[in-house]
Scaffold this motif. Structure first.
Motif, short mmCIF file in Angstrom:
data_model
loop_
_atom_site.label_atom_id
_atom_site.label_comp_id
_atom_site.label_asym_id
_atom_site.label_seq_id
_atom_site.Cartn_x
_atom_site.Cartn_y
_atom_site.Cartn_z
N GLY A 35 29.12 64.26 2.13
CA GLY A 35 29.30 63.53 3.38
C GLY A 35 28.70 62.14 3.35
N ARG A 36 27.51 62.01 2.79
CA ARG A 36 26.88 60.68 2.71
C ARG A 36 27.70 59.74 1.84
NH1 ARG A 36 22.23 63.74 3.05
NH2 ARG A 36 21.92 63.85 0.80
N GLN A 37 28.22 60.24 0.72
CA GLN A 37 29.08 59.42 -0.14
C GLN A 37 30.32 58.98 0.62
OE1 GLN A 37 26.73 58.76 -2.75
NE2 GLN A 37 28.71 58.46 -3.70
N TRP A 38 30.89 59.90 1.37
CA TRP A 38 32.10 59.64 2.16
C TRP A 38 31.84 58.58 3.22
CZ3 TRP A 38 33.84 63.30 6.55
CH2 TRP A 38 35.12 62.96 6.98
N VAL A 39 30.73 58.69 3.92
CA VAL A 39 30.40 57.69 4.95
C VAL A 39 30.17 56.32 4.32
CG1 VAL A 39 28.67 57.01 6.67
CG2 VAL A 39 29.55 59.34 6.66
N ARG A 40 29.49 56.29 3.18
CA ARG A 40 29.23 55.01 2.51
C ARG A 40 30.51 54.27 2.16
NH1 ARG A 40 25.16 57.89 -0.60
NH2 ARG A 40 23.16 57.46 0.37
N CYS A 41 31.42 54.96 1.48
CA CYS A 41 32.64 54.26 1.06
C CYS A 41 33.55 53.97 2.24
CB CYS A 41 33.37 55.02 -0.05
SG CYS A 41 33.88 56.68 0.33
N SER A 42 33.59 54.86 3.22
CA SER A 42 34.43 54.62 4.40
C SER A 42 33.93 53.43 5.21
CB SER A 42 34.45 55.88 5.29
OG SER A 42 35.03 56.95 4.59
N SER A 43 32.61 53.32 5.35
CA SER A 43 32.08 52.18 6.09
C SER A 43 32.28 50.89 5.33
CB SER A 43 30.61 52.39 6.45
OG SER A 43 29.84 52.57 5.29
N SER A 44 32.35 50.98 4.02
CA SER A 44 32.61 49.80 3.20
C SER A 44 34.02 49.26 3.43
CB SER A 44 32.40 50.15 1.73
OG SER A 44 32.55 49.02 0.93
N VAL A 45 34.95 50.14 3.79
CA VAL A 45 36.32 49.70 4.10
C VAL A 45 36.28 48.67 5.22
CG1 VAL A 45 38.56 50.42 5.04
CG2 VAL A 45 37.45 51.81 3.29
N GLY A 46 35.63 49.02 6.31
CA GLY A 46 35.55 48.12 7.46
C GLY A 46 34.75 46.86 7.18
N ALA A 47 33.61 47.03 6.52
CA ALA A 47 32.74 45.89 6.25
C ALA A 47 33.42 44.88 5.31
CB ALA A 47 31.43 46.36 5.65
N ASN A 48 34.09 45.39 4.29
CA ASN A 48 34.74 44.48 3.34
C ASN A 48 36.01 43.85 3.91
OD1 ASN A 48 33.30 44.21 0.71
ND2 ASN A 48 33.24 46.42 0.98
N TYR A 49 36.69 44.54 4.80
CA TYR A 49 37.84 43.90 5.44
C TYR A 49 37.36 42.73 6.30
CZ TYR A 49 42.05 42.63 7.68
OH TYR A 49 43.10 41.87 8.13
N ARG A 50 36.29 42.95 7.05
CA ARG A 50 35.74 41.84 7.86
C ARG A 50 35.32 40.68 6.97
NH1 ARG A 50 33.74 43.97 13.43
NH2 ARG A 50 32.80 41.92 13.58
N ALA A 51 34.72 40.99 5.83
CA ALA A 51 34.32 39.93 4.90
C ALA A 51 35.55 39.20 4.36
CB ALA A 51 33.51 40.53 3.75
N ALA A 52 36.62 39.93 4.10
CA ALA A 52 37.86 39.31 3.62
C ALA A 52 38.40 38.31 4.65
CB ALA A 52 38.91 40.37 3.31
N CYS A 53 38.26 38.65 5.91
CA CYS A 53 38.74 37.76 6.97
C CYS A 53 37.99 36.44 7.00
CB CYS A 53 38.62 38.45 8.33
SG CYS A 53 39.73 39.86 8.51
N ARG A 54 36.82 36.40 6.40
CA ARG A 54 36.01 35.19 6.37
C ARG A 54 36.08 34.49 5.00
NH1 ARG A 54 35.06 35.77 11.09
NH2 ARG A 54 33.50 36.86 12.27
N ALA A 55 36.99 34.92 4.16
CA ALA A 55 37.12 34.37 2.81
C ALA A 55 37.38 32.87 2.85
CB ALA A 55 38.24 35.08 2.07
N ARG A 56 36.82 32.18 1.87
CA ARG A 56 36.96 30.73 1.80
C ARG A 56 38.16 30.30 0.96
NH1 ARG A 56 30.86 31.36 0.81
NH2 ARG A 56 31.83 32.33 -0.97
N SER A 57 38.76 31.28 0.27
CA SER A 57 39.93 30.95 -0.55
C SER A 57 40.83 32.18 -0.64
CB SER A 57 39.49 30.54 -1.95
OG SER A 57 38.94 31.65 -2.64
N GLN A 58 42.05 31.95 -1.08
CA GLN A 58 42.98 33.07 -1.26
C GLN A 58 42.47 34.02 -2.34
OE1 GLN A 58 45.63 33.78 0.67
NE2 GLN A 58 45.74 35.69 -0.48
#
Length: 103
Positions: A35-58
């Motif tokens: 479960g902890r592994q699952w929560v870690r990678c699942s939460s990374s989905v949201g966090a990394n998508y938000r980071a992608a939205c702030r990308a400085r380049s394609q």
């Protein structure tokens, strides 16, 4: 609502739903470890998508999106394990399983 905002909301809702399901896991060692592994990678989905939205380049945007896809796939892996060892049923995980496949 823009497509970008729609995905921000969907990825956040995905994480929230995974956390709610995690809370339903039995209090066994194996269930909690998986479960902890699952929560870690699942939460990374949201966090990394938000980071992608702030990308400085394609190039940076593409790199971040590839992390989103990788973490979503890992999330699917842990759900398959939860199902395989009969800790949770596919019926219980169906919504988040389908959502992870869309990322």
């Amino acid at each position: 609502m823009s497509l970008q905002n729609t995905f921000v909301q969907r990825t956040k809702l995905f994480v929230i739903n995974v956390i709610k399901l995690y809370k339903e896991l039995p209090n066994t060692t194996e269930a909690q470890i998986i479960g902890r592994q699952w929560v870690r990678c699942s939460s990374s989905v949201g966090a990394n998508y938000r980071a992608a939205c702030r990308a400085r380049s394609q190039k940076e945007f593409s790199a971040k999106l590839s992390i989103v896809a990788e973490e979503a796939d890992e999330s699917i892996f842990w759900m398959e394990i939860l199902i395989g060892v009969e800790i949770m049923s596919m019926e219980k995980l169906n919504y988040v399983f389908k959502e992870a496949r869309k990322f």
